[in-house]
Design a protein around this motif. Structure first.
Motif, short mmCIF file in Angstrom:
data_model
loop_
_atom_site.label_atom_id
_atom_site.label_comp_id
_atom_site.label_asym_id
_atom_site.label_seq_id
_atom_site.Cartn_x
_atom_site.Cartn_y
_atom_site.Cartn_z
N GLY A 172 -6.57 -3.43 70.85
CA GLY A 172 -6.15 -2.21 71.63
C GLY A 172 -6.81 -0.97 70.82
O GLY A 172 -7.84 -1.35 70.13
N VAL A 173 -6.32 0.23 71.09
CA VAL A 173 -7.14 1.33 70.90
C VAL A 173 -6.76 1.58 69.34
O VAL A 173 -5.65 1.41 68.88
CB VAL A 173 -6.45 2.49 71.54
CG1 VAL A 173 -6.85 3.81 71.34
CG2 VAL A 173 -6.73 2.19 73.10
N SER A 177 -7.44 7.23 67.05
CA SER A 177 -8.74 7.63 67.91
C SER A 177 -8.43 8.56 69.34
O SER A 177 -6.94 8.38 69.69
CB SER A 177 -9.40 6.49 68.37
OG SER A 177 -8.36 5.44 69.04
N GLU A 178 -9.04 8.96 70.05
CA GLU A 178 -8.86 9.83 71.28
C GLU A 178 -9.54 8.88 72.49
O GLU A 178 -10.48 8.32 72.46
CB GLU A 178 -9.68 11.06 71.09
CG GLU A 178 -8.99 12.01 70.14
CD GLU A 178 -9.36 13.38 70.07
OE1 GLU A 178 -10.12 13.84 71.35
OE2 GLU A 178 -9.81 13.84 69.18
N LEU A 179 -8.72 8.43 73.55
CA LEU A 179 -9.17 7.65 74.42
C LEU A 179 -10.46 7.98 75.14
O LEU A 179 -11.19 6.99 75.48
CB LEU A 179 -8.08 7.55 75.69
CG LEU A 179 -6.78 6.90 75.36
CD1 LEU A 179 -6.01 6.95 76.58
CD2 LEU A 179 -7.12 5.47 74.89
N VAL A 182 -13.05 6.03 73.31
CA VAL A 182 -13.12 4.55 73.09
C VAL A 182 -13.77 3.85 74.13
O VAL A 182 -13.54 4.30 75.31
CB VAL A 182 -11.39 4.07 73.16
CG1 VAL A 182 -11.16 2.70 72.96
CG2 VAL A 182 -10.59 4.89 71.96
N THR A 186 -12.12 -2.01 75.14
CA THR A 186 -10.85 -1.62 74.26
C THR A 186 -9.71 -1.18 75.05
O THR A 186 -8.83 -1.87 75.03
CB THR A 186 -11.57 -0.97 73.18
OG1 THR A 186 -12.34 -1.46 72.37
CG2 THR A 186 -10.26 -0.65 72.11
N ILE A 187 -9.99 -0.34 75.89
CA ILE A 187 -8.93 0.35 76.63
C ILE A 187 -8.31 -0.82 77.71
O ILE A 187 -7.16 -0.69 77.87
CB ILE A 187 -9.29 1.55 77.43
CG1 ILE A 187 -9.83 2.69 76.31
CG2 ILE A 187 -8.26 1.99 78.52
CD1 ILE A 187 -10.27 3.77 77.22
N ALA A 190 -5.99 -3.11 75.73
CA ALA A 190 -5.11 -2.30 75.41
C ALA A 190 -4.02 -2.52 76.56
O ALA A 190 -2.73 -2.62 76.29
CB ALA A 190 -5.33 -1.12 74.74
N ARG A 194 -0.40 -4.61 76.49
CA ARG A 194 0.53 -3.26 76.00
C ARG A 194 1.89 -4.00 75.53
O ARG A 194 2.31 -5.21 76.07
CB ARG A 194 0.60 -2.53 77.25
CG ARG A 194 1.11 -2.90 78.21
CD ARG A 194 1.23 -1.91 79.29
NE ARG A 194 1.68 -2.67 80.59
CZ ARG A 194 1.25 -3.48 81.68
NH1 ARG A 194 -0.09 -3.95 81.36
NH2 ARG A 194 1.80 -3.84 82.73
#
Length: 197
Positions: A172-173, A177-179, A182, A186-187, A190, A194
């Motif tokens: 995942g993230v 980090s800031e979305l 990314v 990866t997002i 994630a 979740r």
């Protein structure tokens, strides 16, 4: 034309990953010009490691003994086995201090295009160890590459058929980090992986 010994040193250094002709030449010149004692130390250390280091008979990592210190340790949780691709991956997991079980090091990953199959990475030995008795969970910590994912899938399916609990490292993230920075893959992973809060 370089001297034969200098040429041999440069060619030997080029065998290291990520080291090209220029870098190897620069290292060779540095060792010979500025650090002869470092060169001798490096030569002795390489010779000793090449002759003394072998594979652990249980987990297949590098050790100087028949069985490595991790496998011998009575403090390790023998109900959990973490499967990694390389000793470097094992060292990375150890540095987290978040896992206190045992390991199995594949020394590679399945890659049919490169001619690397189950026998080449010791899957039979892994399956024997996983079904020997004490294990309750096998954690698949192969890399998140196409080959690593395929390796994890093959191992996971085979172990599930043998009645073992199998888990996979979450992805995942990264923390901190800031979305917006990314990558989309990866997002996406994630979101799929979740967990509930």
């Amino acid at each position: 034309m370089a001297e034969p010994s200098l040429q041999a040193l440069t060619e030997a250094l080029r065998r290291l990953p990520g080291v090209g002709q220029k870098s190897a030449s620069r290292m060779a010149f540095h060792l010979l010009q500025h650090d002869r004692e470092g060169a001798r130390l490096l030569a002795r250390a390489l010779e000793q490691a090449a002759t003394q280091v072998r594979h652990c008979s249980l987990c297949h990592t590098f050790t100087e003994d028949e069985v490595c210190a991790t496998c011998r340790s009575p403090q390790r949780d023998r109900a959990k086995l973490c499967v990694v691709e390389t000793p470097a991956d094992q060292a990375a997991v150890e540095r987290t201090q978040a896992f206190n079980g045992l390991y199995f090091v594949l020394m590679g990953k399945l890659s049919p295009l490169d001619g690397i199959g189950p026998k080449d990475i010791g899957l039979a030995k892994l399956f024997d160890r996983a079904t020997a008795g004490e294990l309750q969970e096998v954690i698949l910590a192969t890399n998140f590459t196409a080959e690593g994912e395929a390796t994890a899938h093959v191992i996971g399916e085979a172990l599930k058929q043998r009645g073992l609990k199998v888990s996979r490292l979450a992805r995942g993230v990264p923390a901190g980090s800031e979305l917006e920075y990314v990558d989309l893959g990866t997002i996406a992973h994630a979101l799929v992986d979740r967990r509930m809060k």
